[in-house]
Design a protein around this motif. Sequence first.
Motif, PDB file in Angstrom:
ATOM      1  N   CYS A  23       0.838  -1.207   0.000  1.00 53.37           N
ATOM      2  CA  CYS A  23       0.000   0.000   0.000  1.00 53.37           C
ATOM      3  C   CYS A  23       0.871   1.256   0.000  1.00 53.37           C
ATOM      4  N   LEU A  24       1.928   1.251   0.801  1.00 48.62           N
ATOM      5  CA  LEU A  24       2.831   2.400   0.849  1.00 48.62           C
ATOM      6  C   LEU A  24       3.610   2.556  -0.451  1.00 48.62           C
ATOM      7  N   GLY A  27       1.324   4.086  -3.043  1.00 50.83           N
ATOM      8  CA  GLY A  27       0.356   5.021  -2.493  1.00 50.83           C
ATOM      9  C   GLY A  27       0.387   6.440  -3.011  1.00 50.83           C
ATOM     10  N   ASP A  28       1.300   6.756  -3.907  1.00 47.38           N
ATOM     11  CA  ASP A  28       1.345   8.100  -4.482  1.00 47.38           C
ATOM     12  C   ASP A  28       0.900   8.016  -5.936  1.00 47.38           C
ATOM     13  N   LEU A  43      -1.092   5.023   5.606  1.00 50.08           N
ATOM     14  CA  LEU A  43      -1.834   4.712   4.381  1.00 50.08           C
ATOM     15  C   LEU A  43      -2.583   3.395   4.524  1.00 50.08           C
ATOM     16  N   TYR A  47      -6.563   2.893   3.949  1.00 49.40           N
ATOM     17  CA  TYR A  47      -7.004   2.346   2.667  1.00 49.40           C
ATOM     18  C   TYR A  47      -6.870   0.827   2.529  1.00 49.40           C
ATOM     19  N   HIS A 135     -10.335  -1.446  -3.446  1.00 45.24           N
ATOM     20  CA  HIS A 135      -9.020  -0.858  -3.708  1.00 45.24           C
ATOM     21  C   HIS A 135      -8.132  -1.978  -4.248  1.00 45.24           C
ATOM     22  N   ASP A 137      -3.948  -2.763  -5.655  1.00 49.03           N
ATOM     23  CA  ASP A 137      -2.574  -2.292  -5.829  1.00 49.03           C
ATOM     24  C   ASP A 137      -1.689  -3.457  -6.245  1.00 49.03           C
TER      25      ASP A 137
END
Length: 204
Positions: A23-24, A27-28, A43, A47, A135, A137
């Motif tokens: 997630c980190l 995360g941007d 984060l 999320y 979500h 990622d």
Amino acid sequence: MPAARPLIRPFHPSDLPALYRICLLTGDAGSDATALYRDEDLLGHVYLGPYPTADPTLTFVVVDELGPAGYIVATADTAGFEHWLERAWWPPLRARYPLREDPHDGTEDHVLVARIHDSSGGDPALFDRFPAHMHIDLLPRVQGQGLGRRLVETLATALRARGVPGLYLGVDSRNEGAIAFYDRIGFVEAARHEWGRTLTLDLA
């Protein structure tokens, strides 16, 4: 011997630290957000963490020879999930993270702390037709292999089994690659915001 292909499997509680890290690292707007946060768990607290805690059966994990490399998390009932957040998830975090001022050093911890203290939920106008939200990622090493599509398909199958008619997600406008991906797999733009877009997928 060639490396094993990544696989998708159900979430296990032992995955959680690795998923927080993913997630980190994404995360941007899909890029590494490590430089933006002094507390690397923030984060994930906002999320990621609440989803497998509230309903682990709607979290699926991509695993390769190096370990977890991506995930999809979701709730089937956004309205009910938001009530659960207020009752069970946010209170301990609000005690742990008092509101803080912007330190003007380029970090964004204060933004997420404000989100913890004043969590504006999803758009209730969506909830009848699109009650679920998600979500997703993926780390760069497993991107471009069709795993994002497979994760969404896996989640969609699980949601249809529960009779859920649709789901939505939010995406940062800067993440053009993600927007193009969602368009390819059938998501439709429902709204635009200052921060990005709300996209929906009909599961009927």
